[in-house]
Design an enzyme around this catalytic site. Sequence first.
Site, short mmCIF file in Angstrom:
data_model
loop_
_atom_site.label_atom_id
_atom_site.label_comp_id
_atom_site.label_asym_id
_atom_site.label_seq_id
_atom_site.Cartn_x
_atom_site.Cartn_y
_atom_site.Cartn_z
N SER A 45 0.80 -1.23 0.00
CA SER A 45 0.00 0.00 0.00
C SER A 45 0.83 1.28 0.00
CB SER A 45 -0.94 0.01 1.21
OG SER A 45 -1.77 -1.13 1.23
N ALA A 46 2.14 1.16 0.13
CA ALA A 46 3.04 2.32 0.10
C ALA A 46 2.71 3.33 1.19
CB ALA A 46 3.01 2.99 -1.29
N HIS A 49 2.49 4.05 8.08
CA HIS A 49 1.46 4.06 9.12
C HIS A 49 1.93 4.84 10.34
CE1 HIS A 49 -1.19 1.03 7.22
NE2 HIS A 49 -0.05 0.52 6.75
N VAL A 172 18.69 -20.00 -1.63
CA VAL A 172 19.21 -20.78 -0.50
C VAL A 172 18.48 -22.12 -0.45
CG1 VAL A 172 19.43 -20.88 2.01
CG2 VAL A 172 19.84 -18.73 0.80
N GLU A 337 5.13 -8.36 8.20
CA GLU A 337 3.99 -7.95 7.40
C GLU A 337 3.68 -6.49 7.71
OE1 GLU A 337 0.16 -9.70 8.44
OE2 GLU A 337 1.01 -10.47 10.30
N CYS A 400 9.90 7.38 -22.13
CA CYS A 400 8.56 7.04 -21.66
C CYS A 400 7.71 8.31 -21.70
CB CYS A 400 8.60 6.48 -20.24
SG CYS A 400 6.98 6.25 -19.47
N CYS A 437 -0.07 3.82 -20.43
CA CYS A 437 0.02 2.75 -21.43
C CYS A 437 0.71 1.51 -20.89
CB CYS A 437 0.72 3.25 -22.69
SG CYS A 437 2.52 3.15 -22.66
#
Length: 479
Positions: A45-46, A49, A172, A337, A400, A437
Amino acid sequence: MHDIIIIGAGVAGCACARELSRYSANILVLDKAEDVCCGTSKANSAIVHAGYDAAHGSLMAKLNVEGSRRMPALAKELDFAYAQCGSLVVCLSEEDRPALQKLYENGIANGVEGLRIIERDELAAMEPNVSDQAVAALWAPTGGIVCPFGLTYALAENAAKNGAQFQFNTAVTGLHPLADGRGWAIETDRGTLETRCIVNAAGVYADVLHNMADADHPMKITARRGDYFLLDHTAGQHVRHTVFQLPGKYGKGVLVTPTVHGNLLIGPTAIDVEDKEATATTAAGLDEVRAKAGLAVRDLPLRQTITSFAGLRAHEARHDFFIGEIAPGFVDCAAIESPGLSSAPAIGAMVADIVRDSLHLKENPVFDPTRKGILDPKTLDFAARAELIKQNPAYGQIICRCESVTEGEIVDAIHRVPGARSLDGVKRRTRAGMGRCQAGFCSPRVMEILARELGVDQSEITKSGGDSKIIVGTNKDTF
């Protein structure tokens, strides 16, 4: 023999590498992928928090708040995109107010600064597109947004600048203590490596390595998939802050947030999967995001979606980070996480302290904490940009068109350490291919530049390493 081998080149592993490079040590970062930031860290979610959600007293809560506090200064030091836009947790029902109050009290206990509950009128002034059902919200001014690629690359590049080495495409396959007790042998598909200390930052695979080192206290990490929609720049101002929905009578909902690059991000789901490589979106997952997206924010312009994607979180049933030396010379950095991205600066510092004390490391007298990011000509005024192009014409060649990325930026990305070796490596570092695009126009030119700068044939260029080659043959081969 290496002093330290970090297994995993995601944001946690790179944060550990950067903090450990403050000390005089031979550091190697291993990853099975072709670049840093190819696992959990690349698809999230970038969000930075604020720290009000994690259970009070947990390691997760402590490191979230500390990591969030470190982020503004770190962004300046390492030159990556970050914005402290603040976050809102929207309450959609009067009967859910006790839960909002409880979240506020938890945040205060965790040490989150500036928290307060705001009422409907103030909320609507801050977010004009908030749901008509919204009655109040928890306002966290210290919440922010970051580019997860930019943060991870910045940490990795600074670690490399200070002596850390990176080895990719190395899986590994086993590990065991050395017979003389001096450290560990790490078996890989490219030979055996020896080290005095292992840092296990392997994301969804951290349980596999943990169980090799300490089978008597097994860990199980579940891959939890999150589906997202990414919307075009034209939708980027639909909300001004990160907007969460308070779990309540309408369910958990999904977040809606601006990104540091001007897009709008909506998601995620939370679906546990057995396959630790299952990053494909599903129709059911995307339908769930669509169904919940408008609960806290109205009139979402979902027709402006430019792509959807899914990422995996490393979920452990006890829902806390596991960081510590579980065996002599084996340090877990596991179950990272959400809010792992927010916590990464503090995670790196904590792991570095543990390893420093275990190995009795001395400070690196030439440690340089700074890093300069890839120059974006769009940030320069007209005169400075003209002078840059005069000095280096590659900055006048737009490759780009959607994101206005120049050849000069792409060349810079390739020649950094660690540098881009694939289309995705270029895309995440420069945003070439991130636009409307989705690389439909710029991919051939990026491939040409990669092949030229790396000194290889275009047929060797991949999308994301491994067997993901773009060119599978030439037309004349079929005649």
